[in-house]
Design a protein around this motif. Structure first.
Motif, PDB file in Angstrom:
ATOM      1  N   HIS A 267       0.855  -0.941   0.038  1.00 18.93           N
ATOM      2  CA  HIS A 267      -0.029   0.081   0.034  1.00 18.93           C
ATOM      3  C   HIS A 267       0.732   1.177   0.117  1.00 18.93           C
ATOM      4  O   HIS A 267       1.831   1.522   0.953  1.00 18.93           O
ATOM      5  CB  HIS A 267      -1.108   0.074   1.293  1.00 18.93           C
ATOM      6  CG  HIS A 267      -1.635   1.274   1.428  1.00 18.93           C
ATOM      7  ND1 HIS A 267      -2.716   1.765   0.511  1.00 18.93           N
ATOM      8  CD2 HIS A 267      -1.625   1.988   2.318  1.00 18.93           C
ATOM      9  CE1 HIS A 267      -3.288   2.963   0.777  1.00 18.93           C
ATOM     10  NE2 HIS A 267      -2.641   3.136   2.112  1.00 18.93           N
ATOM     11  N   GLY A 269       1.229   4.395   1.191  1.00 19.81           N
ATOM     12  CA  GLY A 269       0.248   5.211   2.221  1.00 19.81           C
ATOM     13  C   GLY A 269       0.927   6.643   2.189  1.00 19.81           C
ATOM     14  O   GLY A 269       0.016   7.360   2.914  1.00 19.81           O
ATOM     15  N   LEU A 288      -4.470   2.356   5.641  1.00 22.56           N
ATOM     16  CA  LEU A 288      -4.506   1.081   5.249  1.00 22.56           C
ATOM     17  C   LEU A 288      -5.876   0.654   4.592  1.00 22.56           C
ATOM     18  O   LEU A 288      -6.780   0.920   5.478  1.00 22.56           O
ATOM     19  CB  LEU A 288      -3.731  -0.056   6.004  1.00 22.56           C
ATOM     20  CG  LEU A 288      -2.334   0.041   6.890  1.00 22.56           C
ATOM     21  CD1 LEU A 288      -2.191  -1.018   7.669  1.00 22.56           C
ATOM     22  CD2 LEU A 288      -1.337  -0.231   5.703  1.00 22.56           C
ATOM     23  N   SER A 293      -5.772  -4.316   6.660  1.00 21.97           N
ATOM     24  CA  SER A 293      -5.950  -4.111   7.914  1.00 21.97           C
ATOM     25  C   SER A 293      -6.438  -5.434   8.677  1.00 21.97           C
ATOM     26  O   SER A 293      -5.996  -5.801   9.599  1.00 21.97           O
ATOM     27  CB  SER A 293      -6.991  -3.240   8.518  1.00 21.97           C
ATOM     28  OG  SER A 293      -6.377  -1.708   7.980  1.00 21.97           O
TER      29      SER A 293
END
Length: 301
Positions: A267, A269, A288, A293
């Protein structure tokens, strides 16, 4: 017409040819591959086959990729997750599973199709099929992308990427327990000479540097943050495999036995850059995604 070669590996044995080909290039849909096979553009060991052909180790596949039609991008209304927008720049959080720009086999449903419906003013530097796209992330990688809305912004943002001044932090789950808290992988990346659809560390590759730190360790996995100094194709996926900690779920670079999450746990982020007009540094953070998650929670248990 471009011609590509692929040699069937052990992990592809007994798989259908259309499934294998759609897996080696994320921009080829299975229906597109089936059409190429039907038109005689795919041969195995110099013989034409059908889409249900089961592959054998060592099979030599030649794919004749037809020239893309000169197509206009079709705007499509999408619920885009836009983090920032002004007259020069747009920052969007791309979901996992979405292709960034149209290509043969993926002419609709891409991020660019959605952007074209959202705003008409995108830079034209990358042409009809990639308007506004300054950098890209893989189909199954989620996260933040910056988009240029005019050529001035595009040039300045690209220059920042070249100068390595853009902040790009990714979060990933990898196989194995990394013993040290911090690390840097400095290893050149290029096409795999044995499989042109993959990237690998090669002596004559392009300079590539990835910094990482361990956020949490589990019984069989590590949760890490990676910061890109360069932006090569599949860089984090290739570098983490190179040092022995491939990404969880990665169909191209991970182990055959991995968690089934339909693509790598990666990801984008954090994204930071200097605004091309105001010269102000801007940084954005996307949490996330839900699947990531949940995966972390399941591994912790």
């Amino acid at each position: 017409m471009e011609i590509m070669e692929h040699i069937i590996q052990e992990n592809e044995k007994d798989e259908r040819i259309d499934k294998v080909l759609s897996a080696i290039n994320e921009e080829w849909s299975r229906s597109q591959v089936q059409q190429w096979i039907k038109e005689g553009n795919v041969t195995i060991n110099e013989k034409q086959i059908k889409s249900n052909y089961k592959c054998n180790i060592g099979d030599r596949i030649l794919i004749k990729i037809p020239e893309p039609e000169n197509l206009d991008v079709i705007p499509e209304q999408m619920d885009l997750d836009i983090y920032y927008e002004d007259s020069d720049v747009l920052v969007v959080n791309k979901p996992k599973g979405m292709v960034v720009h149209p290509a043969p086999g993926h002419l609709t449903g891409t991020l660019v199709n959605g952007l074209m419906a959202h705003c008409k003013d995108l830079s034209g530097i990358n042409g009809i099929l990639r308007p506004g796209i300054v950098h890209r992330i893989d189909k199954d990688t989620s996260g933040l992308l910056m988009v240029a809305k005019n050529d001035m912004a595009h040039e300045k943002l690209v220059n920042q990427l070249v100068e390595k001044s853009v902040t790009r932090k990714y979060f990933a789950i990898v196989h194995g327990i990394i013993p040290h808290d911090f690390g840097t992988v400095d290893a050149p990346i290029g096409r795999d000479p044995e499989d042109r659809q993959r990237m690998t560390v090669v002596d004559n590759g392009k300079h590539a540097v990835t910094h990482f730190r361990v956020l949490e360790r589990f019984h069989q996995y590590s949760y890490i943050e990676c910061e890109l100094e360069t932006g090569r194709t599949h860089q984090i996926r290739v570098h983490m495999k190179y040092i022995g900690y491939p990404l969880v779920g990665d169909p191209k670079y991970g182990p055959k036995k991995t968690l089934n999450i339909n693509g790598q746990a990666l990801h984008a982020g954090v994204l930071g850059f200097v605004h091309p007009r105001t010269d102000e540094y801007m940084e954005f953070e996307a949490p996330l995604p839900e699947y990531f998650s949940k995966l972390l929670h399941d591994i912790q248990k």
